[in-house]
Design an enzyme around this catalytic site. Structure first.
Site: not given
Ligand code: NAP
Length: 346
Positions: A10, A130, A154, A157, A211, A214, A225, A229, A326
């Site tokens: 979340f 991914k 989807e 990538v 932002g 990372e 990364d 992809k 994003g």
């Molecule tokens: N943000 C983007 O623009 C973007 C784009 C493409 C793909 N993605 C991918 O989408 C996914 C989510 O991205 P995000 O930006 O939302 O990352 P995020 O803000 O770091 O959120 C990931 C969440 O997963 C939680 N988590 C960690 N281990 C877990 C587990 N074992 N079970 C359940 N939850 C767990 C984390 O918890 P805590 O922080 O509370 O430990 C954190 O709240 C990632 O895999 C990322 O690579 C993101």
């Protein structure tokens, strides 16, 4: 009919999807016939909640915004707290698991096991993580098929820009022989700043402050990364699995500011490209900085934008440009998969 979701993770993307579902509830119901209910959320630090009749999305977002966790989410009869991700996946009444936990660049875990648990429990998975697609595509797609459920990814990538669906759906009938793309917005931003004369280190700090990058930028800078992809595109679009050690991978750290500016003066531009070439049943792939003439459509893609060019035997080269990351864009990728899935579209 109501479609129930369990969110595993979340963070940014999980919350973005929740917000989209809340803001577009009426439109989705009237326009698409999609009535979505979040019945479970599992996140190790923010907290785990399950209610078979649905959680209050406004309350989930308010709690996490105000407190950073879900500890004070109001009690009600039937509400369960403290289930871990695997119990949530196996025992909740969700039709679809939304896997938005972190991407582990080495093992793809625990997301791979999250997918397995979901498929074995008869639940669909939609994800932007991914790892499982790059590292365990064949095993997981067979498992999903074997259990008669669907797997949407989807957003893995180019986030909300429909890169995989363009190749698999709109360009159907073509043979795609070559794929080239800019698949990382952070490095694209840094290269543009280096063209402006800003040294690499300063451009990276600027990206972090905005932002865009990372706190730990390693997987962006060393090309991992983009490598993930490339592995996904090879398997999903070209139908050929590749191991990560089959892909030559070099990030942008090796480029000096002088090289970047000299290219600019010579009417060229450095871009970090993911490239795949298919010959028969063989695919060769690489991730590396490439010097492009300005006439190349990818050379004009600046800032944090991403782009892909599919070389098709019938349609010719087709280039798609859009966001590669994003909050809202990636939340949208999940919604797009859900809509396709619920309507039975590929
Ligand atoms: N943000 C983007 O623009 C973007 C784009 C493409 C793909 N993605 C991918 O989408 C996914 C989510 O991205 P995000 O930006 O939302 O990352 P995020 O803000 O770091 O959120 C990931 C969440 O997963 C939680 N988590 C960690 N281990 C877990 C587990 N074992 N079970 C359940 N939850 C767990 C984390 O918890 P805590 O922080 O509370 O430990 C954190 O709240 C990632 O895999 C990322 O690579 C993101």
């Amino acid at each position: 009919m109501t479609h129930r979701l369990a969110l595993i993770g979340f963070g940014t993307v999980g919350q973005a999807l929740t917000e989209i579902l809340q803001d577009k509830k009426e439109e989705l119901l009237m326009g698409e016939g999609l009535d979505v209910q979040i019945t479970a959320v599992a996140d190790p630090i923010k907290g785990c909640l399950y209610h078979p009749e649905g959680l209050d999305t406004g309350e989930l977002l308010r709690q996490v915004e105000e407190r950073g966790n879900l500890d004070q989410y109001p009690d009600s009869p039937g509400l369960e707290r403290g289930w871990d991700s695997f119990r949530t996946i196996r025992e909740s009444n969700a039709d679809t698991v939304i896997e938005v936990s972190y991407t582990d660049g080495k093992t793809g875990q625990p997301a791979i096991d999250h997918c397995k648990a979901a498929f074995e429990s008869g639940k669909n998975v939609v994800m932007t993580n991914k790892g499982p697609v790059a590292l365990a595509y064949r095993e997981l797609s067979l498992l999903a098929e074997c259990h008669g459920v669907r797997w949407g990814f989807e957003g893995t990538v180019m986030s909300g820009t429909p890169t995989l669906r363009l190749a698999r759906s709109a360009l159907r009938g073509n043979e795609i022989t070559r794929i080239r793309g800019i698949f990382n917005g952070t490095t694209n931003f840094i290269l543009a700043r280096m063209e402006d004369g800003i040294p690499f280190g300063e451009a990276l700090v600027e990206a972090q402050k905005q932002g865009i990058a990372e706190a730990d930028p390693t997987s962006d800078m060393d090309g991992t990364d983009v490598l993930f992809k490339v592995l996904i595109l090879s398997q999903v679009v070209l139908g050929v699995p590749l191991d990560r050690d089959q892909v030559e991978c070099r990030g942008i750290r090796s480029l000096s500011g002088t090289e970047v500016q000299r290219a600019r003066q010579g009417g060229k531009r450095w871009k970090l490209l993911g490239q795949l070439q298919r010959e028969g049943k063989r695919v060769t792939a690489s991730v590396q900085p490439v010097l492009l003439p300005l006439s190349d459509p990818l050379a004009g893609v600046t800032g944090t934008m991403n782009a892909v060019t599919y070389q098709c035997d019938l349609a010719g080269p087709v280039t798609l440009v859009g966001a590669g990351a994003g909050r809202k864009e990636t939340g949208y990728a999940l919604l797009s998969d859900l809509l396709h899935m619920v309507k039975g579209h590929p």
